[in-house]
Design an enzyme around this catalytic site. Structure first.
Site, PDB file in Angstrom:
ATOM      1  N   ASP A  39      38.523  71.860 125.328  1.00 38.75           N
ATOM      2  CA  ASP A  39      37.807  71.461 124.055  1.00 38.75           C
ATOM      3  C   ASP A  39      38.917  71.846 123.117  1.00 38.75           C
ATOM      4  O   ASP A  39      39.775  72.653 122.848  1.00 38.75           O
ATOM      5  CB  ASP A  39      36.613  72.428 123.689  1.00 38.75           C
ATOM      6  CG  ASP A  39      35.692  71.839 122.642  1.00 38.75           C
ATOM      7  OD1 ASP A  39      34.681  71.605 122.985  1.00 38.75           O
ATOM      8  OD2 ASP A  39      36.165  71.804 121.560  1.00 38.75           O
ATOM      9  N   ILE A  40      38.964  70.807 122.098  1.00 35.88           N
ATOM     10  CA  ILE A  40      39.926  70.853 120.861  1.00 35.88           C
ATOM     11  C   ILE A  40      39.461  72.123 119.940  1.00 35.88           C
ATOM     12  O   ILE A  40      40.564  72.387 119.240  1.00 35.88           O
ATOM     13  CB  ILE A  40      39.842  69.466 120.164  1.00 35.88           C
ATOM     14  CG1 ILE A  40      41.385  69.329 119.488  1.00 35.88           C
ATOM     15  CG2 ILE A  40      38.731  69.217 119.401  1.00 35.88           C
ATOM     16  CD1 ILE A  40      41.370  67.691 119.173  1.00 35.88           C
ATOM     17  N   GLU A 105      27.382  66.164 119.158  1.00 35.83           N
ATOM     18  CA  GLU A 105      28.118  65.321 118.378  1.00 35.83           C
ATOM     19  C   GLU A 105      28.788  64.071 119.000  1.00 35.83           C
ATOM     20  O   GLU A 105      29.155  63.008 118.243  1.00 35.83           O
ATOM     21  CB  GLU A 105      28.907  66.319 117.565  1.00 35.83           C
ATOM     22  CG  GLU A 105      28.324  67.224 116.665  1.00 35.83           C
ATOM     23  CD  GLU A 105      29.552  68.079 115.732  1.00 35.83           C
ATOM     24  OE1 GLU A 105      30.517  68.078 116.480  1.00 35.83           O
ATOM     25  OE2 GLU A 105      28.972  68.452 115.002  1.00 35.83           O
ATOM     26  N   VAL A 106      28.946  64.427 120.445  1.00 42.58           N
ATOM     27  CA  VAL A 106      29.609  63.235 120.872  1.00 42.58           C
ATOM     28  C   VAL A 106      28.734  62.604 121.997  1.00 42.58           C
ATOM     29  O   VAL A 106      28.301  62.934 122.878  1.00 42.58           O
ATOM     30  CB  VAL A 106      31.092  63.679 121.680  1.00 42.58           C
ATOM     31  CG1 VAL A 106      31.760  62.467 122.267  1.00 42.58           C
ATOM     32  CG2 VAL A 106      32.033  64.253 120.695  1.00 42.58           C
ATOM     33  N   HIS A 110      28.620  65.583 128.227  1.00 43.17           N
ATOM     34  CA  HIS A 110      29.307  66.648 128.528  1.00 43.17           C
ATOM     35  C   HIS A 110      28.772  67.824 128.671  1.00 43.17           C
ATOM     36  O   HIS A 110      28.047  68.262 128.030  1.00 43.17           O
ATOM     37  CB  HIS A 110      30.547  66.649 127.298  1.00 43.17           C
ATOM     38  CG  HIS A 110      29.941  66.912 125.933  1.00 43.17           C
ATOM     39  ND1 HIS A 110      29.228  65.678 125.276  1.00 43.17           N
ATOM     40  CD2 HIS A 110      29.998  67.848 125.044  1.00 43.17           C
ATOM     41  CE1 HIS A 110      28.956  65.874 124.070  1.00 43.17           C
ATOM     42  NE2 HIS A 110      29.251  67.355 123.906  1.00 43.17           N
ATOM     43  N   HIS A 112      29.858  71.859 128.577  1.00 45.13           N
ATOM     44  CA  HIS A 112      30.739  72.873 128.116  1.00 45.13           C
ATOM     45  C   HIS A 112      30.699  74.181 128.932  1.00 45.13           C
ATOM     46  O   HIS A 112      29.634  74.634 129.672  1.00 45.13           O
ATOM     47  CB  HIS A 112      30.267  73.465 126.760  1.00 45.13           C
ATOM     48  CG  HIS A 112      30.002  72.642 125.643  1.00 45.13           C
ATOM     49  ND1 HIS A 112      30.905  72.742 124.617  1.00 45.13           N
ATOM     50  CD2 HIS A 112      29.114  71.536 125.553  1.00 45.13           C
ATOM     51  CE1 HIS A 112      30.741  71.587 123.863  1.00 45.13           C
ATOM     52  NE2 HIS A 112      29.616  71.189 124.221  1.00 45.13           N
TER      53      HIS A 112
HETATM   54  P1  5GP Z   1      28.665  68.663 121.409  1.00 39.60           P
HETATM   55  O1  5GP Z   1      28.269  69.294 119.788  1.00 39.60           O
HETATM   56  O2  5GP Z   1      28.490  67.251 121.305  1.00 39.60           O
HETATM   57  O3  5GP Z   1      28.194  69.498 122.314  1.00 39.60           O
HETATM   58  O4  5GP Z   1      30.216  69.085 121.535  1.00 39.60           O
HETATM   59  C1  5GP Z   1      31.412  68.306 121.264  1.00 39.60           C
HETATM   60  C2  5GP Z   1      32.541  68.888 121.412  1.00 39.60           C
HETATM   61  O5  5GP Z   1      33.536  68.057 121.607  1.00 39.60           O
HETATM   62  C3  5GP Z   1      32.916  70.035 120.426  1.00 39.60           C
HETATM   63  O6  5GP Z   1      33.026  71.403 120.960  1.00 39.60           O
HETATM   64  C4  5GP Z   1      34.289  69.720 119.914  1.00 39.60           C
HETATM   65  O7  5GP Z   1      35.139  70.453 119.366  1.00 39.60           O
HETATM   66  C5  5GP Z   1      34.748  68.675 121.109  1.00 39.60           C
HETATM   67  N1  5GP Z   1      35.696  67.514 120.699  1.00 39.60           N
HETATM   68  C6  5GP Z   1      35.239  66.659 119.698  1.00 39.60           C
HETATM   69  N2  5GP Z   1      36.481  65.845 119.712  1.00 39.60           N
HETATM   70  C7  5GP Z   1      37.434  65.957 120.658  1.00 39.60           C
HETATM   71  C8  5GP Z   1      38.638  65.504 120.991  1.00 39.60           C
HETATM   72  O8  5GP Z   1      39.085  64.585 120.569  1.00 39.60           O
HETATM   73  N3  5GP Z   1      39.349  66.140 122.113  1.00 39.60           N
HETATM   74  C9  5GP Z   1      38.708  67.363 122.445  1.00 39.60           C
HETATM   75  N4  5GP Z   1      39.437  67.846 123.556  1.00 39.60           N
HETATM   76  N5  5GP Z   1      37.370  67.865 122.246  1.00 39.60           N
HETATM   77  C10 5GP Z   1      36.762  67.195 121.447  1.00 39.60           C
END
Ligand code: 5GP
Length: 125
Positions: A39-40, A105-106, A110, A112
């Protein structure tokens, strides 16, 4: 902004771009079913994302439309990566956010993987 998981898959999302190699990632594992990368913005010493290679918005979408082989491949990839990270003995946490209330958010499924320190009880506030 949280995404609406009932919308059609958007192939311009950031993880689709990572899968196509248009954006780099720090890769941990890849096979025909899944890609895992750091994760970034890590929230724990180990924070890895595992994504299926297929175009699925969420766990709901994947479980409804995914084929048996790709679902099995993805679940096995999550387990494989967790083992490879050395997290089985100390323990770890899996999390998949789906939709608005969980602040996904994405819009590409995914999971984690969090670990590398005591994570404490899961808190809902
Ligand atoms: P969500 O809130 O959708 O479950 O988590 C999305 C995750 O994707 C976040 O923890 C965020 O830090 C990670 N993320 C967003 N953009 C990128 C990216 O460009 N590269 C990587 N490696 N992680 C990302």
């Amino acid at each position: 902004m949280p995404i609406d998981p009932t919308l059609e898959y958007d192939d311009q999302n950031i993880f689709a771009k990572i899968l196509r190699g248009e954006i780099p990632c720090s890769k941990v594992f890849e096979d025909q079913w899944a890609l895992a990368f750091h994760d970034i913005n890590p929230q724990a010493p180990a924070h890895v994302l595992v994504i299926p290679k297929g175009a699925y918005v969420s766990w709901d979408d994947f479980s409804a439309k995914g084929g048996d082989a790709e679902i099995a491949g993805f679940v096995r990839a999550v387990g494989h990566v967790s083992r490879e990270l050395g997290l089985v003995e100390p323990g770890y946490r899996l999390l998949a956010n789906i939709g608005m209330d969980s602040h996904q958010e994405v819009p590409h499924l995914h999971v984690h993987i969090f670990g590398g320190k005591p994570l404490g009880p899961m808190l809902m506030r």
